[in-house]
Design a protein around this motif. Sequence first.
Motif, PDB file in Angstrom:
ATOM      1  N   VAL A  70      24.379  32.612  35.752  1.00  0.00           N
ATOM      2  CA  VAL A  70      24.140  31.109  34.946  1.00  0.00           C
ATOM      3  C   VAL A  70      22.988  30.617  36.020  1.00  0.00           C
ATOM      4  O   VAL A  70      22.041  29.943  35.537  1.00  0.00           O
ATOM      5  N   VAL A  71      23.121  30.704  37.214  1.00  0.00           N
ATOM      6  CA  VAL A  71      22.242  29.912  38.184  1.00  0.00           C
ATOM      7  C   VAL A  71      20.850  30.661  38.020  1.00  0.00           C
ATOM      8  O   VAL A  71      19.988  29.941  37.849  1.00  0.00           O
ATOM      9  N   GLU A  72      20.932  32.004  37.896  1.00  0.00           N
ATOM     10  CA  GLU A  72      19.521  32.371  37.757  1.00  0.00           C
ATOM     11  C   GLU A  72      18.931  32.286  36.459  1.00  0.00           C
ATOM     12  O   GLU A  72      17.539  32.160  36.352  1.00  0.00           O
ATOM     13  N   ARG A  73      19.701  31.958  35.364  1.00  0.00           N
ATOM     14  CA  ARG A  73      19.058  31.795  34.103  1.00  0.00           C
ATOM     15  C   ARG A  73      18.675  30.378  34.116  1.00  0.00           C
ATOM     16  O   ARG A  73      17.698  29.941  33.656  1.00  0.00           O
ATOM     17  N   LEU A  74      19.501  29.475  34.866  1.00  0.00           N
ATOM     18  CA  LEU A  74      18.642  28.006  34.939  1.00  0.00           C
ATOM     19  C   LEU A  74      17.562  27.909  35.788  1.00  0.00           C
ATOM     20  O   LEU A  74      16.670  27.284  35.369  1.00  0.00           O
ATOM     21  N   THR A  75      17.739  28.483  37.028  1.00  0.00           N
ATOM     22  CA  THR A  75      16.174  28.423  37.870  1.00  0.00           C
ATOM     23  C   THR A  75      15.078  29.125  37.008  1.00  0.00           C
ATOM     24  O   THR A  75      14.156  28.762  37.101  1.00  0.00           O
ATOM     25  N   GLY A  76      15.484  29.976  36.184  1.00  0.00           N
ATOM     26  CA  GLY A  76      14.477  30.812  35.365  1.00  0.00           C
ATOM     27  C   GLY A  76      13.762  29.767  34.267  1.00  0.00           C
ATOM     28  O   GLY A  76      12.543  29.781  34.046  1.00  0.00           O
ATOM     29  N   LEU A  77      14.778  29.125  33.642  1.00  0.00           N
ATOM     30  CA  LEU A  77      14.174  28.049  32.701  1.00  0.00           C
ATOM     31  C   LEU A  77      13.446  27.113  33.146  1.00  0.00           C
ATOM     32  O   LEU A  77      12.378  26.421  32.707  1.00  0.00           O
ATOM     33  N   PHE A  78      14.021  26.788  34.451  1.00  0.00           N
ATOM     34  CA  PHE A  78      12.989  25.536  35.134  1.00  0.00           C
ATOM     35  C   PHE A  78      11.836  25.963  36.239  1.00  0.00           C
ATOM     36  O   PHE A  78      11.580  24.935  37.086  1.00  0.00           O
ATOM     37  N   LYS A  79      11.693  27.290  36.094  1.00  0.00           N
ATOM     38  CA  LYS A  79      10.674  27.672  36.999  1.00  0.00           C
ATOM     39  C   LYS A  79       9.344  26.906  37.068  1.00  0.00           C
ATOM     40  O   LYS A  79       8.815  26.546  38.042  1.00  0.00           O
ATOM     41  N   PHE A  80       8.819  26.760  35.668  1.00  0.00           N
ATOM     42  CA  PHE A  80       7.653  25.869  35.736  1.00  0.00           C
ATOM     43  C   PHE A  80       7.608  24.772  36.206  1.00  0.00           C
ATOM     44  O   PHE A  80       6.801  24.166  36.932  1.00  0.00           O
ATOM     45  N   GLU A  81       8.681  23.932  35.808  1.00  0.00           N
ATOM     46  CA  GLU A  81       8.799  22.487  36.435  1.00  0.00           C
ATOM     47  C   GLU A  81       8.975  22.623  37.965  1.00  0.00           C
ATOM     48  O   GLU A  81       8.389  21.712  38.714  1.00  0.00           O
ATOM     49  N   ARG A  82       9.762  23.622  38.537  1.00  0.00           N
ATOM     50  CA  ARG A  82       9.632  23.482  40.014  1.00  0.00           C
ATOM     51  C   ARG A  82       8.535  23.662  40.489  1.00  0.00           C
ATOM     52  O   ARG A  82       8.102  23.181  41.591  1.00  0.00           O
ATOM     53  N   MET A  83       7.717  24.695  39.862  1.00  0.00           N
ATOM     54  CA  MET A  83       6.314  24.953  40.444  1.00  0.00           C
ATOM     55  C   MET A  83       5.352  23.737  40.428  1.00  0.00           C
ATOM     56  O   MET A  83       4.505  23.637  41.318  1.00  0.00           O
ATOM     57  N   VAL A  84       5.513  23.031  39.332  1.00  0.00           N
ATOM     58  CA  VAL A  84       4.779  21.827  39.118  1.00  0.00           C
ATOM     59  C   VAL A  84       5.171  20.764  40.387  1.00  0.00           C
ATOM     60  O   VAL A  84       4.080  20.252  40.926  1.00  0.00           O
ATOM     61  N   TYR A  85       6.705  20.636  40.391  1.00  0.00           N
ATOM     62  CA  TYR A  85       6.859  19.804  41.525  1.00  0.00           C
ATOM     63  C   TYR A  85       6.249  20.039  43.042  1.00  0.00           C
ATOM     64  O   TYR A  85       5.763  19.423  43.696  1.00  0.00           O
ATOM     65  N   ARG A 122      13.586  15.226  42.797  1.00  0.00           N
ATOM     66  CA  ARG A 122      13.689  15.877  41.792  1.00  0.00           C
ATOM     67  C   ARG A 122      14.032  17.431  42.065  1.00  0.00           C
ATOM     68  O   ARG A 122      14.786  17.952  41.455  1.00  0.00           O
ATOM     69  N   LEU A 123      13.510  17.986  43.235  1.00  0.00           N
ATOM     70  CA  LEU A 123      13.694  19.293  43.706  1.00  0.00           C
ATOM     71  C   LEU A 123      15.069  19.382  44.191  1.00  0.00           C
ATOM     72  O   LEU A 123      15.893  20.403  43.845  1.00  0.00           O
ATOM     73  N   LEU A 124      15.553  18.319  44.906  1.00  0.00           N
ATOM     74  CA  LEU A 124      16.827  18.576  45.349  1.00  0.00           C
ATOM     75  C   LEU A 124      17.944  18.166  44.315  1.00  0.00           C
ATOM     76  O   LEU A 124      19.050  18.633  44.414  1.00  0.00           O
ATOM     77  N   PHE A 125      17.498  17.409  43.309  1.00  0.00           N
ATOM     78  CA  PHE A 125      18.348  17.354  42.048  1.00  0.00           C
ATOM     79  C   PHE A 125      18.620  18.517  41.581  1.00  0.00           C
ATOM     80  O   PHE A 125      19.873  18.980  41.198  1.00  0.00           O
ATOM     81  N   MET A 126      17.509  19.450  41.187  1.00  0.00           N
ATOM     82  CA  MET A 126      17.896  20.658  40.678  1.00  0.00           C
ATOM     83  C   MET A 126      18.806  21.502  41.541  1.00  0.00           C
ATOM     84  O   MET A 126      19.440  22.235  41.191  1.00  0.00           O
ATOM     85  N   TRP A 127      18.392  21.539  42.732  1.00  0.00           N
ATOM     86  CA  TRP A 127      19.169  22.415  43.605  1.00  0.00           C
ATOM     87  C   TRP A 127      20.583  22.103  43.699  1.00  0.00           C
ATOM     88  O   TRP A 127      21.496  22.984  43.662  1.00  0.00           O
ATOM     89  N   ASN A 128      20.897  20.569  43.600  1.00  0.00           N
ATOM     90  CA  ASN A 128      22.225  20.203  43.555  1.00  0.00           C
ATOM     91  C   ASN A 128      22.997  20.743  42.213  1.00  0.00           C
ATOM     92  O   ASN A 128      24.156  21.236  42.283  1.00  0.00           O
ATOM     93  N   GLU A 129      22.216  20.510  41.217  1.00  0.00           N
ATOM     94  CA  GLU A 129      22.830  21.054  39.796  1.00  0.00           C
ATOM     95  C   GLU A 129      23.043  22.628  39.941  1.00  0.00           C
ATOM     96  O   GLU A 129      24.292  23.115  39.503  1.00  0.00           O
TER      97      GLU A 129
END
Length: 90
Positions: free
Chosen positions: A11-26, A71-78
């Motif tokens: 689940v975590v791998e799928r979530l991080t994959g979905l938001f990879k572009f957003e993480r790269m932008v941040y 925002r990056l810490l929020f993603m990590w927390n989720e």
Amino acid sequence: MPDSIEQRMGVVERLTGLFKFERMVYLSVTVISLIMLLISGASLIYKGKAGSAELSLLFGSSGLITYTAGRLLFMWNEALKRLIPSSESE
């Protein structure tokens, strides 16, 4: 909710994959802001005074770093919430 650690990792791998572009932008915005912050600091040291351009770079870049880091810490927390279930949900 997935029970095994393997399912939760999936689940975590799928979530991080979905938001990879957003993480790269941040991360990109954070790096650019850090460069702006260092340039404005060097300019302040070199000139010995703060003009409106230096102050704009200083406060603008520090604000962007704060926002993107948040925002990056929020993603990590989720992601951690999905990986380590809390006792409240049981």
